[in-house]
Design an enzyme around this catalytic site. Structure first.
Site, PDB file in Angstrom:
ATOM      1  N   CYS A 121     -23.793  -2.079  21.581  1.00 17.55           N
ATOM      2  CA  CYS A 121     -22.747  -1.521  22.442  1.00 17.55           C
ATOM      3  C   CYS A 121     -22.739  -2.306  23.745  1.00 17.55           C
ATOM      4  O   CYS A 121     -23.719  -2.288  24.492  1.00 17.55           O
ATOM      5  CB  CYS A 121     -23.007  -0.040  22.705  1.00 17.55           C
ATOM      6  SG  CYS A 121     -21.833   0.712  23.867  1.00 17.55           S
TER       7      CYS A 121
ATOM      8  N   CYS B  62     -14.419  -1.044  25.740  1.00 18.74           N
ATOM      9  CA  CYS B  62     -15.302  -1.403  24.635  1.00 18.74           C
ATOM     10  C   CYS B  62     -15.691  -2.858  24.831  1.00 18.74           C
ATOM     11  O   CYS B  62     -14.879  -3.758  24.594  1.00 18.74           O
ATOM     12  CB  CYS B  62     -14.610  -1.188  23.298  1.00 18.74           C
ATOM     13  SG  CYS B  62     -15.611  -1.693  21.887  1.00 18.74           S
TER      14      CYS B  62
END
Length: 292
Positions: A236, A90
Site C-alpha cells: 500500500c 491510492c
C-alpha cells in the site's frame, strides 16, 4: 487474457446480451488494480459490478481505477476499493497509471488529478516510477478523527497472539486516513484479526488503513497493512508514506527510508518542503477483456 462475464440482460429467447470492456491489469509490489480508460469511451459501472470485478473468485484486484479526461492535467483518476467504495488516493495505483500514461505519451513527467490533489509523476532511473504524493495531514478534523486528541498516540491497545499488549497508534492522512503501530515483534500480532476492528474503530468516522511496522534501522522499515475497504494487502503506497512520516516524527528513522512489503520495497522521501516522494517498480501492463 482474462475474461470475466456477468449477466447483464436476458431477452425472451434467454440469449445473453454481452458488452465487452477493454481494461488493463497492473500491480505495484503485488498491490493489484484493474484500470479502465474512459478518455475515449464512456464506461459506467455500478458498485455491485465493481465488487464483482474485484472478487478474487473472478479476476480479482485491490482497487478499480478509472482514467478520465482533464483539461489542465494529463488525466483525472478515480479509485474504488474492492468493497465498491470510492477513495481519494491510492499511491501504488497512481504509480501504475503513471507508468501506463508515460509509456503512451513518451513523456518523462506527467501530472495527475485526484480527489486528494494534483500528483506529479516522473520516470526515474532504473525505470522506477517516482511520484509526489503531496503533504501529510495531521489535523484531527481532517484525518479525520471523531474527537480531538493527540494524533501521535491514540492510546489504542492491541494484544498479540501470545498475550502481550501494545498501546499506541499514530494517526495521519495521506489523502486517506491511516493509523500506524510500531511493534518490534509485529509478527506476533495477527493483523487479519486486529485490522478489521481498528478499521472500524469509533475514533475513525471514515474508517482507516491499519499498519503494523517494525523498525529494522534508520533507513529500513518492515510493514504489514490492512487496507480500508480492501483487507489484507501485499502493498500500500499511502501506508508506506504514512509510516515513514510517522517514524521520522518519532525519531525512529530518517526522513528517507525503504519500506519493505512481502514482495519488495518502496522508497519514501519526506522532503523538507513537506512533500512526500514515493519510488518503486510496477508490473508489466496486461490488456484484458471484461464481459458483461
Amino acid at each position: 487474457r482474462y475474461i470475466l462475464r456477468f449477466k447483464k440482460s436476458i431477452n425472451k429467447d434467454k440469449t445473453e446480451t454481452m458488452n465487452k470492456l477493454d481494461a488493463y491489469k497492473m500491480d505495484g509490489l503485488g498491490n493489484d488494480f484493474i484500470i479502465f480508460d474512459k478518455r475515449k469511451k464512456s464506461i459506467s459501472l455500478t458498485k455491485k459490478e465493481i465488487i464483482k470485478i474485484s472478487d478474487r473468485k473472478n479476476i480479482g484486484c485491490d482497487q478499480v481505477i478509472f482514467i478520465n479526461n482533464d483539461e489542465r492535467h494529463d488525466a483525472y483518476l478515480t479509485f474504488f476499493n474492492s468493497d465498491g467504495g470510492e477513495i481519494a488516493a491510492c499511491g501504488n495505483g497512481t504509480r501504475c497509471v503513471a507508468d501506463l500514461l508515460i509509456r503512451e505519451s513518451n513523456k518523462k513527467n506527467i501530472s495527475l488529478k485526484t480527489k486528494a490533489g494534483i500528483l506529479e509523476a516522473e520516470l526515474s532511473k532504473n525505470d522506477l516510477i517516482r511520484i509526489n504524493m503531496g503533504q501529510p495531514i495531521f489535523n484531527w478534523k481532517e484525518i479525520p478523527l471523531s474527537k480531538e486528541m493527540n494524533n501521535e498516540n491514540l492510546k489504542i491497545k492491541i494484544i498479540s497472539d501470545d498475550g502481550n499488549e501494545t498501546e499506541g497508534g499514530f494517526a495521519l492522512s495521506i489523502g486517506n486516513p491511516h493509523v500506524i503501530f510500531f511493534i518490534d515483534d509485529y509478527e506476533n500480532y495477527n493483523i487479519k484479526n486486529i485490522g478489521p476492528k481498528l478499521e472500524n474503530h469509533n475514533l475513525f468516522p471514515k474508517k482507516c488503513n491499519v499498519t503494523f511496522a517494525k523498525i529494522i534501522d534508520k533507513d529500513h522499515i518492515k510493514v504489514k497493512v490492512w487496507e480500508r475497504g480492501a483487507g489484507l494487502t501485499k502493498a500500500c503506497g499511502t501506508a508506506a508514506c504514512a509510516t515513514t512520516v510517522a517514524s521520522s516524527i518519532l525519531k525512529l528513522t530518517n526522513r528517507t527510508a525503504n519500506v519493505e512489503f512481502s514482495e519488495g520495497m518502496l522508497n519514501i522521501e519526506w522532503s523538507f518542503n513537506n512533500n512526500i516522494w514515493m519510488s518503486g517498480k510496477v508490473s508489466t501492463i496486461k490488456e484484458i477483456k471484461i464481459s458483461f
